[in-house]
Design an enzyme around this catalytic site. Structure first.
Site: not given
Ligand code: ATP
Length: 322
Positions: A26, A113, A116, A119, A153
Site C-alpha cells: 500500500k 520496512a 508499504m 509485514g 494496517d
Molecule cells: P508499515 O508501512 O505498516 O509501517 P513497513 O512497510 O514500514 O510497515 P514492514 O515491511 O512491515 O515495514 O517491516 C517492519 C519490520 O517488521 C521489519 O523490519 C521486520 O523486522 C518486521 N517484520 C515482521 N514480520 C514481517 C514480515 N512478514 N515481512 C517483513 N517484515 C516483517
C-alpha cells in the site's frame, strides 16, 4: 465412490494440501496524523491505496508454526514468532481453540520496512491462507477483527482497493475510484522504524509548538481531504498528484535528509505528485500515464538517489486466494 463412503472419510481428507494467497503493498495517498493520545497512539485519517507489488504467502500442513522466506530482502525478514504472518496464524488458531499447525512460506516482493505495509500484508495473507487450510470458514467480520488486533494496517491489506482508515487506521470505509493510476516507487537503502518516525513527528511538533505541542488537545483532529477524494472518484491523476499529503513526511525527512534529493529527482523528471510512503523511507511518485511513469523511473535510476525503482499501477484488490 458412493455417498456413504465419503461420509466415512476423515474431515481432513477434504482440506487442501496447500493454500496460496497473493497480497499487495500500500501507499497512503493521504496520511493525516492527529495529536499523541494518552495511550501513546495517534488518531489517523488516512487514505490507503493498494498497489501492484505483491507478496505471496503459502500455507501447508505442518507441526507447530514454521516459517521460511524467499525473494527480495528475505535475509532481513524474521522467521520466528515475531514475524507478523506467524503471529496471524497463532491468533487465528487461538480464536478457534485449535492447534496452530502450519508451514508458512513467504515469497517477498514488497520492500521490507519501507512504509508499504509488507509485514501487515503477510499477516493478512496468512490469516486467509490458514483459514482455508484449516477449513475454519471464519466470517469476514471476525477475520477483520483479528486483523485489526495484529496491526493498524492489516485490515486494509485484506480489504485492498482504496479505503479511508480512521481510528488507528483500522476502521475502514471504501473509497470510490474512477480509474487506474500509474506509480513509481523509489526504494531506499535500509528501512525506517515506524515508531521512530512517529516519535520524530511528536518531537518536531513539540519543537514548533512548545511543551505539549504534540498532544491530542493541541493538534487538529485529522480528517479526509475532500479534494483528494474527488480526484480519486473522478480518476484525475493531476488533481490527485496535487492533493497527496503525508504528515509523517517532515519526520521521515528529518531522520533521513537524503530523501529530499530522491523526491526532487522524481519531481524534476515529470512526476505530477511525490511523497514519502507511510513512515518511509520509500518515496512514491504519481505519473500522468504509463509512458510518463517509465520516464520518471529511468530518471530516478540515473539519479543514483535510491537503491531500486519499481513501476506499478493501482488500485488492486487485497489479499486474494491464488
Ligand atoms: P508499515 O508501512 O505498516 O509501517 P513497513 O512497510 O514500514 O510497515 P514492514 O515491511 O512491515 O515495514 O517491516 C517492519 C519490520 O517488521 C521489519 O523490519 C521486520 O523486522 C518486521 N517484520 C515482521 N514480520 C514481517 C514480515 N512478514 N515481512 C517483513 N517484515 C516483517
Amino acid at each position: 465412490m458412493n455417498a456413504s463412503e465419503s461420509v466415512l472419510e476423515p474431515a481432513s481428507a477434504s482440506l487442501p494440501d496447500s493454500v496460496t494467497v497473493r497480497v499487495p503493498a500500500k501507499v497512503n495517498v493521504q496520511l493525516a496524523v492527529g495529536g499523541r493520545r494518552a495511550d501513546g497512539f495517534h488518531a489517523l485519517a488516512t487514505v490507503f491505496f493498494a498497489v501492484g507489488l505483491w507478496d505471496t504467502v503459502t500455507a501447508r500442513p505442518g507441526r507447530g508454526v514454521t516459517l521460511t522466506v524467499s525473494g527480495r530482502d528475505a535475509d532481513v525478514v524474521p522467521t520466528d514468532d515475531s514475524n507478523l504472518a506467524a503471529r496471524a496464524a497463532l491468533a487465528l488458531a487461538a480464536h478457534h481453540g485449535v492447534e496452530a499447525n502450519v508451514a508458512l512460506h513467504i515469497d517477498k516482493d514488497i520492500p521490507v520496512a519501507g512504509g508499504m505495509a509488507g509485514g501487515s500484508a503477510d499477516a493478512a495473507a496468512a490469516l486467509l491462507a490458514c483459514d482455508v487450510l484449516w477449513g475454519l470458514g471464519t466470517d469476514r467480520e471476525t477475520l477483520f477483527g483479528l486483523a485489526a488486533d495484529l496491526g493498524s494496517d492489516v485490515p486494509f491489506s485484506m480489504h485492498g482497493g482504496v479505503a479511508l482508515g480512521e481510528g488507528r487506521g483500522e476502521r475502514l470505509t471504501p473509497v470510490p475510484v474512477g480509474g487506474t493510476f500509474h506509480w513509481v516507487f523509489a526504494v531506499a537503502d535500509g528501512g525506517l522504524s515506524t515508531p521512530a518516525v512517529y516519535g520524530e513527528c511528536d518531537r518536531l511538533r513539540e519543537e514548533a509548538g512548545g511543551p505539549g505541542g504534540a498532544d491530542e488537545s493541541r493538534v487538529p483532529q485529522p480528517s479526509a481531504d475532500a479534494a483528494l477524494l474527488d480526484a480519486l472518484a473522478s480518476g484525475d491523476a493531476a488533481a490527485l498528484g496535487a492533493a497527496l499529503g503525508n504528515d509523517l513526511q517532515p519526520a521521515a525527512l528529518s531522520l533521513r535528509p537524503a530523501l529530499a534529493r530522491t523526491l526532487r529527482a522524481g519531481t524534476e523528471a515529470g512526476a505530477i505528485g511525490a511523497l514519502v510512503s507511510g513512515s518511509g523511507p520509500t518515496c512514491a511518485f504519481l505519473a500522468k500515464d504509463a509512458g510518463a511513469a517509465a520516464a520518471v523511473a529511468a530518471a530516478l535510476v540515473k539519479s543514483g538517489t535510491c537503491r531500486e525503482v519499481r513501476l506499478t499501477e493501482g488500485p488492486v484488490p487485497g489479499a486474494t486466494l491464488a
